[in-house]
Design a protein around this motif. Sequence first.
Motif, short mmCIF file in Angstrom:
data_model
loop_
_atom_site.label_atom_id
_atom_site.label_comp_id
_atom_site.label_asym_id
_atom_site.label_seq_id
_atom_site.Cartn_x
_atom_site.Cartn_y
_atom_site.Cartn_z
N LEU A 12 1.67 5.03 2.55
CA LEU A 12 0.38 4.55 2.06
C LEU A 12 0.06 5.24 0.77
O LEU A 12 -0.33 4.42 -0.27
N ALA A 13 0.59 6.45 0.62
CA ALA A 13 0.26 7.27 -0.75
C ALA A 13 1.02 6.66 -1.83
O ALA A 13 0.60 7.05 -3.05
N GLN A 14 1.95 5.97 -1.68
CA GLN A 14 2.76 5.45 -2.78
C GLN A 14 1.86 4.18 -3.41
O GLN A 14 2.14 4.10 -4.78
N HIS A 15 0.99 3.79 -2.90
CA HIS A 15 0.14 2.46 -3.38
C HIS A 15 -1.39 2.67 -3.43
O HIS A 15 -1.95 2.14 -4.07
N SER A 62 -13.15 -0.44 -9.37
CA SER A 62 -11.83 0.01 -10.16
C SER A 62 -10.78 -1.16 -10.08
O SER A 62 -9.92 -1.16 -10.84
N GLY A 63 -10.91 -2.04 -9.02
CA GLY A 63 -9.98 -3.26 -8.78
C GLY A 63 -8.60 -2.39 -8.05
O GLY A 63 -7.42 -3.28 -7.80
N ARG A 64 -8.64 -1.11 -7.80
CA ARG A 64 -7.65 -0.52 -6.98
C ARG A 64 -7.85 -0.34 -5.70
O ARG A 64 -8.99 0.02 -5.19
N ILE A 65 -6.92 -0.71 -4.45
CA ILE A 65 -7.07 -0.69 -3.30
C ILE A 65 -7.15 0.61 -2.86
O ILE A 65 -6.55 1.57 -3.39
N VAL A 94 -7.44 -0.79 3.56
CA VAL A 94 -6.52 -0.68 4.47
C VAL A 94 -7.51 0.19 5.37
O VAL A 94 -7.93 1.37 5.10
N LEU A 95 -7.69 0.08 6.65
CA LEU A 95 -8.70 0.76 7.65
C LEU A 95 -7.61 1.57 8.39
O LEU A 95 -6.96 0.65 9.52
N VAL A 96 -7.20 2.90 8.29
CA VAL A 96 -6.05 3.39 9.31
C VAL A 96 -6.96 4.22 10.48
O VAL A 96 -7.75 5.06 10.13
N LEU A 143 -3.89 -7.41 -0.14
CA LEU A 143 -3.78 -7.82 -1.30
C LEU A 143 -3.70 -9.04 -1.73
O LEU A 143 -4.03 -9.83 -2.50
N THR A 144 -2.86 -9.89 -0.81
CA THR A 144 -2.60 -11.16 -0.89
C THR A 144 -3.65 -12.05 -0.71
O THR A 144 -4.08 -13.16 -1.38
N TYR A 145 -4.25 -11.69 0.46
CA TYR A 145 -5.37 -12.51 1.01
C TYR A 145 -7.12 -12.01 0.60
O TYR A 145 -7.79 -12.43 0.98
N ARG A 146 -7.00 -10.70 -0.12
CA ARG A 146 -8.00 -10.28 -0.66
C ARG A 146 -8.94 -10.08 0.72
O ARG A 146 -10.22 -10.45 0.62
N VAL A 147 -8.44 -9.33 1.68
CA VAL A 147 -9.25 -9.03 3.09
C VAL A 147 -8.94 -7.77 3.35
O VAL A 147 -7.84 -7.09 2.97
N PRO A 148 -9.85 -6.84 4.02
CA PRO A 148 -9.65 -5.64 4.76
C PRO A 148 -8.53 -5.92 5.88
O PRO A 148 -8.73 -6.81 6.79
#
Length: 548
Positions: A12-15, A62-65, A94-96, A143-148
């Motif tokens: 996860l931390a890579q992105h 920010s536009g950053r996930i 992303v909700l972990v 990111l593809t579907y712009r959803v959580p």
Amino acid sequence: MPSVSAHVALTLAQHIDAVFGVMGNGNAYFLDAIETQTDAVFTAVRHEQGAVVAADAHFRASGRIAAGTSTYGAGFTNTLTALAEAVQAHVPLVLVVGDEPTSGPRPWDVDQIALASAVGARTYTVGRADAAATTVIAIEHALTYRVPVVLAIPYDVAAREAGPVPPAPEPRVPAPLAPSGEFAEGMLDEIAAALSTAERPFLLAGRGAWLSEASTALGELAASTGALTASTALGRGVFPDTRFDLGVTGGFGAEGAMELIREADVAVVFGAGLNQFTMRFGALFAPGTKVFQIDIAPAATHAHVGGFVRADARLAAEALVERVTGSIGAPWRESVDVTAARAYDHGDDLAPDGRLDPRSAARRIAALLPEDRVVVSDGGHFIGWANMYWPVAAPDRMMMIGTAFQSIGQGWPSVVGAALARRDATVVLTSGDGGGLMAIADLESAVRAAAGRGVAVIWNDAAYGAEVNLYGLKGLAEAPMRIPEVDFAAFAAAVGAEGVVVRTLADLDRLESWAAEDPATRRFLLLDLRISGDVIAPYQQEIIRVNS
């Protein structure tokens, strides 16, 4: 050896570089790995809802996930309202979460996959052999579907050794949707022809246009057609030339600006959903206006749309710039007084009941706030005041978290996400007393995260104002709609902020002196505005008319 939770955290931390949440049994190993093995920054909030809200606000600013995290069961169910808001608002995050063991549910477990699905969020569950790959797939989906999306770690595999973390591919995100096919090309030709011959052209853009980075192309299109422009509430500032921009459409719009829009003979809408509020319940355009819409939705989103192109707003705008022909004689936009059309009622210093007039307070605050501000808004009757009176530079500097799902109580944790996303900006919260009390635990989080770069404006009318306006006026019992007047300034002091009770415009002088101080040494400032509930925002008056 790294655990399953470490596989999730390291991948996860890579992105993702920002994680917000509350620690519990289900996510303890994940948070340990985030803290000790990655460069991602974890920020604690005090209620699990705030984990999702902060990640939501981080993306909008920010536009950053970003990611939120909570434990299983009660921790997860606390996130559902905020998760539903992110779904409705098309915000990727992303909700972990922890989840029930693979051996089956315990008495305190619930069907988290079903609950997430009920509000529109998909769940990906990691296993011992596929945690890294599943994490990438979850990010890719968001990111593809712009959803959580929900990324679940079963309780009995969270701490199990999983071997070295395998290399994971980069998330694949589809290219912007280009206009394709004879119908789309033909419709673009028709729109270009309509704009080229229009006497009173008008362009409207929303948040989708901003996300597609269409501002430059839209500015060129407006200049080449001589069009007046405006935006939705979530698209404010998307047009680069403010000289010919009418501001926000719908109930937040100035009456003079809305009258000009009804004079348009051709209107083209980019990246805006055209909901009932933007469309003034169907009254935004005159019956004779030719309305075209360009959006990535499968089909037109309002009955008044006469022509639709499914495409990315930037690509479509660029295609129209190439197609528009002809010379502009005397552009409509140069014949109107845009400044006068955008003017709002100044209001009085005090309302007839002796309490502060929110219109005059909003104007005064707008003059004193730092120019670098990012405004985050809770939900409630008060949302009109900031949207009408506080200019912002771009759509990522004004966000209304909660309005997509018609919820309140998401203001305080919004400050947390925005403050982490915009570390050099002043983050300004606008909230009512109802929503402010609902999430009061995360006042502490907001003060801690924003510190001297944070301001909160609480529109305190001792009521759930929207309900009073909609149902109190119909004669329903008002006691459930009223709130004993709360001293929010005292709440602020309790968590290390500075609180100021504002009963007159002169009391706002503290905001002016605060803005001149060094952000590194000043404290978070909370302005407790004791406003009159008798002054009803124009957008609310519009809703009252429709409902009555």
